[in-house]
Design an enzyme around this catalytic site. Structure first.
Site, PDB file in Angstrom:
ATOM      1  N   LYS A   1       0.845  -1.208   0.000  1.00 16.60           N
ATOM      2  CA  LYS A   1       0.000   0.000   0.000  1.00 16.60           C
ATOM      3  C   LYS A   1       0.875   1.250   0.000  1.00 16.60           C
ATOM      4  O   LYS A   1       0.636   2.193  -0.758  1.00 16.60           O
ATOM      5  CB  LYS A   1      -0.927   0.004   1.225  1.00 16.60           C
ATOM      6  CG  LYS A   1      -2.099  -0.949   1.078  1.00 16.60           C
ATOM      7  CD  LYS A   1      -2.834  -1.196   2.388  1.00 16.60           C
ATOM      8  CE  LYS A   1      -3.892  -2.278   2.190  1.00 16.60           C
ATOM      9  NZ  LYS A   1      -4.496  -2.757   3.434  1.00 16.60           N
TER      10      LYS A   1
ATOM     11  N   GLN B   1      -4.901  -1.289   9.574  1.00 23.61           N
ATOM     12  CA  GLN B   1      -4.798  -2.641   9.018  1.00 23.61           C
ATOM     13  C   GLN B   1      -5.422  -3.649   9.994  1.00 23.61           C
ATOM     14  O   GLN B   1      -5.066  -3.691  11.168  1.00 23.61           O
ATOM     15  CB  GLN B   1      -3.316  -2.970   8.764  1.00 23.61           C
ATOM     16  CG  GLN B   1      -3.082  -4.309   8.085  1.00 23.61           C
ATOM     17  CD  GLN B   1      -3.625  -4.358   6.653  1.00 23.61           C
ATOM     18  OE1 GLN B   1      -3.462  -3.424   5.880  1.00 23.61           O
ATOM     19  NE2 GLN B   1      -4.286  -5.449   6.320  1.00 23.61           N
TER      20      GLN B   1
ATOM     21  N   ASP C   1     -11.269   2.978   4.046  1.00 25.21           N
ATOM     22  CA  ASP C   1     -11.673   1.568   3.976  1.00 25.21           C
ATOM     23  C   ASP C   1     -13.197   1.436   3.921  1.00 25.21           C
ATOM     24  O   ASP C   1     -13.720   0.363   3.611  1.00 25.21           O
ATOM     25  CB  ASP C   1     -11.155   0.816   5.211  1.00 25.21           C
ATOM     26  CG  ASP C   1     -10.041  -0.163   4.877  1.00 25.21           C
ATOM     27  OD1 ASP C   1      -9.866  -0.473   3.682  1.00 25.21           O
ATOM     28  OD2 ASP C   1      -9.361  -0.628   5.805  1.00 25.21           O
TER      29      ASP C   1
END
Ligand code: NDP
Length: 296
Positions: free
Chosen positions: A54, A98, A121
């Protein structure tokens, strides 16, 4: 093999290039550089790979990448304090924590502490609600990537029969919402669904997100259907570790009209959509028009 292969790797590369061009324009015309903060707690090997990837792709797109790697013993309070700092930082337009988080941290509490406008997200309860009510939301990256590939392949999805296999909050449920938003007739199937093969055979669009290696075989698929394989499963075969999807590729490709491979299908689209969401968030935060085609 009859099916067209939907090349997610190539699609994602084109998408990243387009995002890179938009970032260059933003920098040139408005002095604005989108920034993505990624928070990793602990040393889960798969998570470390994802976070590295990422960060690399964020920088390649011309954005700022802020990585926060915290030890596994980080307390919930410390993590919440970091989120608060990132929420207030004007250089940070997107925040990603994460998952999974260590068991002593309440993941829902942490996710819901993120400013919804920076929740790239799309897991914050506000974004879940906005998506569910058909309003402008931050859309979870994996289902967004699937939707983009489906729209690209079919044009309009209106009236199509869609079956989503899996009902998780990060893939199955938002995928179903997005397909409903595009006027599909949607069925969500799961581990308690009766006669799963018969339900899957109804689908013009079958999205598999179960996490069971090669579970879906050709006789579960309607001839000509489009099959999107979200699954990422590591298996041992012929003495080697291989990555396979939830779909038995060979038997399904013989029946389907189109299929995403694993690897090289949904996976690359997920990170590309994370960049898309970060760009969208940066534009929204600065009152600028959002680039077209980057969200649902
Ligand atoms: P979850 O484990 O959270 O959810 C799996 C879902 O599949 C559940 O709803 C479960 O049903 C259902 N399921 C499990 N076994 C069966 C079965 N035998 N029959 C019918 N339904 C079943 O997984 P995720 O949604 O997080 O992920 C799904 C897959 O997608 C995984 O392989 C994951 O690695 C992959 N993934 C890939 C991403 C990418 O970027 N390509 C991103 C995210 C995930 P129930 O609710 O009844 O238990």
């Amino acid at each position: 093999m009859a099916a067209t292969i939907i090349d997610g790797k190539a699609f994602a590369a084109r998408l990243r290039a387009r995002i890179g061009e938009q970032v260059t324009s933003l920098r040139r015309d408005h002095g604005l550089v989108p920034g993505l903060a990624v928070v990793l707690v602990g040393e889960d090997p798969a998570s470390q790979v994802y976070v590295r990837s990422k960060g690399k792709q964020t920088i390649e797109a011309g954005m700022k990448s802020f990585e926060h790697r915290l030890p596994v013993e980080t307390s919930e309070t410390q993590l919440l304090a970091l989120i608060e700092k990132l929420n207030a930082d004007p250089e940070v337009h997107g925040i990603l924590v994460q998952l999974p988080l260590p068991p002593h941290v309440n993941a829902d509490l942490v996710i819901n502490a993120i400013d919804p406008a920076k929740d790239v997200d799309g897991f914050h309860i506000s974004n879940v609600g906005l998506l569910g009510t058909g309003q402008k939301a931050m859309v979870p990256c994996t289902p967004l990537g699937c939707l983009m590939m489906l729209r690209d392949h079919h044009g309009s999805l209106s009236g199509m029969e869609a079956v989503v296999l899996g009902r998780s909050n990060i893939v199955g449920k938002p995928m179903a919402q997005l397909l409903l938003g595009d006027s599909c007739t949607v069925t969500i199937a799961h581990s308690r669904t009766r006669d799963l093969p018969a339900v899957c055979r109804r689908a013009d669009i079958l999205v598999a997100a179960v996490g069971r290696p090669e579970m879906i075989s050709g006789d579960w698929v309607k001839p000509g259907a489009t099959v999107i394989d979200v699954g990422i499963n590591r298996i041992e075969r012929d003495g080697k570790t291989r990555l396979v999807g939830d779909v038995d590729f060979d038997s399904v490709a013989a029946v389907a009209g189109a299929i995403t491979p694993v690897p090289g299908g949904v996976g690359p689209m997920t990170i590309a959509c994370l960049l898309a969401n970060t760009l969208t968030a940066a534009c929204r935060a600065n009152g600028l028009a959002e680039p077209e085609g980057l969200t649902a």
